[in-house]
Every structure is written in structure tokens, then in C-alpha cells.
Motif scaffolding. Structure first.
Motif, PDB file in Angstrom:
ATOM      1  N   THR A   1       0.833  -1.205   0.000  1.00  0.00           N
ATOM      2  CA  THR A   1       0.000   0.000   0.000  1.00  0.00           C
ATOM      3  C   THR A   1       0.868   1.256   0.000  1.00  0.00           C
ATOM      4  OG1 THR A   1      -1.833  -1.122   1.068  1.00  0.00           O
ATOM      5  CG2 THR A   1      -1.749   1.264   1.330  1.00  0.00           C
TER       6      THR A   1
ATOM      7  N   ASP B   1      -5.812  -1.131  -4.935  1.00  0.00           N
ATOM      8  CA  ASP B   1      -5.268  -1.708  -3.704  1.00  0.00           C
ATOM      9  C   ASP B   1      -6.194  -2.828  -3.219  1.00  0.00           C
ATOM     10  OD1 ASP B   1      -3.991  -2.295  -1.353  1.00  0.00           O
ATOM     11  OD2 ASP B   1      -3.805  -0.207  -0.701  1.00  0.00           O
ATOM     12  N   GLU B   2      -5.801  -4.070  -3.449  1.00  0.00           N
ATOM     13  CA  GLU B   2      -6.586  -5.246  -3.053  1.00  0.00           C
ATOM     14  C   GLU B   2      -8.064  -5.068  -3.405  1.00  0.00           C
ATOM     15  OE1 GLU B   2      -5.282  -7.648  -0.224  1.00  0.00           O
ATOM     16  OE2 GLU B   2      -3.439  -6.580   0.279  1.00  0.00           O
TER      17      GLU B   2
HETATM   18 MG    MG Z   1      -2.114  -2.766   2.150  1.00  0.00          MG
END
Ligand code: MG
Ligand code: ADP
Length: 311
Positions: A41, A160-161
Motif C-alpha cells: 500500500t 489496492d486489493e
Molecule cells: Mg495494504
């Protein structure tokens, strides 16, 4: 092209991201994979300057991002996060239009763009434009979140994911959609995930992070065939397990009575074949035959249960 050049972020004296360099080609998907806390991240957020690097820089088409005002940068770079971040009290259309509205696009251009994206994601515009997020399934919410991030045609999309909260079958479908749309639009995407399966499936290039360092970066075939160390090898081994098991189970084992559309699979085909057939056709079930005679169908729900039993 995006050049990440020895970028580092130090928190409390320790590097969260440690001298990471990557070349990212326009029109490709790059997936950065690593365990929790490996710095994914932080790396992503240094690309759009939500986090300022301690040292190193990022260049987009040769221009260092620190020379571009953050609000300009944010227009050029889309950002999609886990849990989709939709505004619950706004319709699907308004959610997708958030950035174009900010950019003062004319109303007709905005509504054309909204409809185009909904159609791309297989959601009939007339039916979905006016709905609210809670009236959508998890997979549909996720697609709207990605459509929103793509709405202003960003040069670069950071994710992000994005599929982390979805169950395995819905996730497979969302991944499949993203791949199709990326090919169609030629978008440049950097996606981070802890899921090696996802990285191998989606990445033109895969970067593996561990403790802030980029330990391997290359095409997915290389990561699978030539992991640089035991850590990468373990991640690859874990990733393949569920799919490998699905490959070993014949669809005949899960066949049940009921209707299904499309071309029938022989009972000896694997659940993995059934899963791809469903993803490809967009149907929730695939017909099964033995010696040319229909014996029923295999549903996504049944495959999902099998995946869960194995997990
Ligand atoms: Mg992360
Ligand atoms: P990942 O996304 O791979 O889970 P992160 O980039 O969120 O990893 O975090 C990497 C490391 O940096 C972790 O050890 C985390 O605790 C630390 N970290 C992240 N953000 C901050 C912050 N704002 N302040 C202090 N430490 C942070």
C-alpha cells in the motif's frame, strides 16, 4: 511508461518500502504481490503522492511526479481501494460520475460515459443507473467501484486489493471482467494483492515484495517456473493449490439435475474447466453430458462449496 526509481519510505527509522525500482509499460497490468505489511500500500500511495517518498522518485512519461501538483496528479491517476468505497446515498450513475463531475464534464458526456462503462461491465444501463449501492450484489458493487475509477479515462489506475472482500467465485468473475476491460481500453494498471493466484492470473508483470523490498519482478511464467528464493516458491505453491485440486475433480462428481445454457462439458472434464466455462459464458451453471447424453449441470454454487471445503 512509469518509472519507479529507487523509491524508499522510512517510518520510525525502519523502511516500509526499501529502494524499489520498477519499469511499468503503458497498456499493461502490473501486479505487486506480498504478505501483509510488506509495503504494497505504501508503494502504491507513493505513486499518486498520497504518501511522500523519503527518497527516490516516480516518473510518468519522463516527468517526475513531485513536479506535478497533487490535484492534477489525482485527475490523471485513478485509485480503487478494497471495499469499493461507494457513496451509499448516491445512485450508481452518480457514483461512477464522481470524478468527471469534479472535472466539469458536460452532462451529456458524463451520462454517455456512465452508460458505456455499465455496458462494458455487463450491467444493463437502464436497469442499474438509478440503483443504490445496497441494491447491488457484492460483485456488482465491486464493478461499479472499478468503473468509477476508470470513468475519467485516467492515464494510470492504481488498485489496492480491489477484490479482497469478494468470495472466490465472484472474485474470479471480477478478475475476468477487469482483464477484458483493460484489454479493450488499453489502460495501464498497477494492482496490489496478497493473493498470488490473482497476480499470476492478471499480471503481465508480477512483482513480489517482502519486508519492503522487491525481491522478484518479471512475467508470471518466470515467477512460477523460476522463483528466486524459497519465499517466492512457497507463495507460488500455495497459490496453485486450490486450482490444482479443482483440476483433479471431474464435473461428473458434482453434476445435479437442472437447466443450464451453453455447450455441454463431458462428465470427465474437470471442475476447473467448468469454472472457466461459466466465467467465459457469464452463466451460473454449465450443462454436463456423458456419452453424448445430458446428465444435468454443474453450478457455480457447487464449485464454490467445493473450493470452500478445500480452503
Ligand atoms: Mg495494504
Ligand atoms: P501492506 O499494504 O503490504 O500490508 P503497508 O504498506 O500498509 O503494507 O505497510 C508496510 C509497513 O509500514 C508496515 O510495517 C506498516 O506498519 C508500516 N506503515 C505503513 N503506514 C504507516 C504509517 N502511516 N506510519 C507508520 N508506519 C506505517
Amino acid at each position: 511508461m512509469i518509472e519507479i526509481d529507487r523509491i524508499t519510505k522510512i517510518y520510525n527509522g525502519a523502511p516500509a518500502v526499501d529502494a524499489v525500482s520498477m519499469l511499468i509499460e503503458t497498456g499493461t497490468i502490473t501486479v505487486v504481490v506480498g504478505t501483509s505489511g510488506s509495503g504494497k500500500t505504501t508503494l502504491l500511495r507513493m505513486i499518486n503522492r498520497l504518501v511522500e517518498p523519503t527518497s527516490g522518485e516516480v516518473r510518468i512519461n519522463g516527468e517526475p511526479t513531485h513536479a506535478v501538483a497533487p490535484h492534477i496528479l489525482r485527475r490523471r491517476i485513478g485509485y480503487a481501494i478494497q471495499g469499493n468505497g461507494l457513496f451509499p446515498h448516491q445512485t450508481v450513475a452518480r457514483n461512477i460520475a464522481a470524478v468527471p463531475r469534479l472535472l466539469n464534464w458536460p452532462a451529456d458526456r458524463i451520462s454517455a460515459r456512465v452508460d458505456e462503462l455499465l455496458a462494458l461491465f455487463g450491467m444493463e444501463p437502464g436497469e442499474f443507473r438509478g440503483r443504490y449501492p445496497q441494491e447491488l450484489s457484492g460483485g456488482q458493487q465491486q464493478r461499479v467501484g472499478v468503473a468509477r475509477a476508470l470513468a475519467s479515462r485516467p492515464d494510470l489506475l492504481l488498485m489496492d486489493e480491489p477484490f479482497g472482500a469478494l468470495d472466490p467465485i465472484i472474485r474470479a468473475r471480477a478478475q475476468h471482467d477487469l482483464r477484458q476491460i483493460q484489454r479493450k481500453l488499453g489502460s495501464t494498471i498497477v494492482l496490489v494483492t496478497h493473493d498470488m493466484d490473482e497476480a499470476i492470473l492478471l499480471g503481465d508483470r508480477v512483482g513480489v515484495m517482502d519486508q519492503g523490498r522487491l525481491i522478484q519482478y518479471g512475467p508470471p511464467q518466470d515467477i512460477v517456473a523460476r522463483p528466486v528464493n524459497g519465499f517466492v516458491a512457497d507463495m507460488v505453491g500455495d497459490a496453485e493449490r486450490p486450482m490444482r485440486l479443482l483440476s483433479l475433480i471431474p464435473v461428473g462428481d458434482l453434476a445435479e439435475a437442472g437447466p443450464a445454457e451453453g455447450k455441454a462439458l463431458p462428465a470427465t472434464a474437470s471442475l476447473r474447466d467448468a469454472l472457466s466455462a461459466c466465467l467465459w459464458s457469464g452463466h451460473d451453471a454449465v450443462p454436463v453430458e456423458r456419452d453424448g447424453l445430458g446428465i444435468g449441470r454443474v453450478t457455480l454454487a457447487a464449485i464454490r462449496n467445493r473450493v470452500r471445503q478445500q480452503a
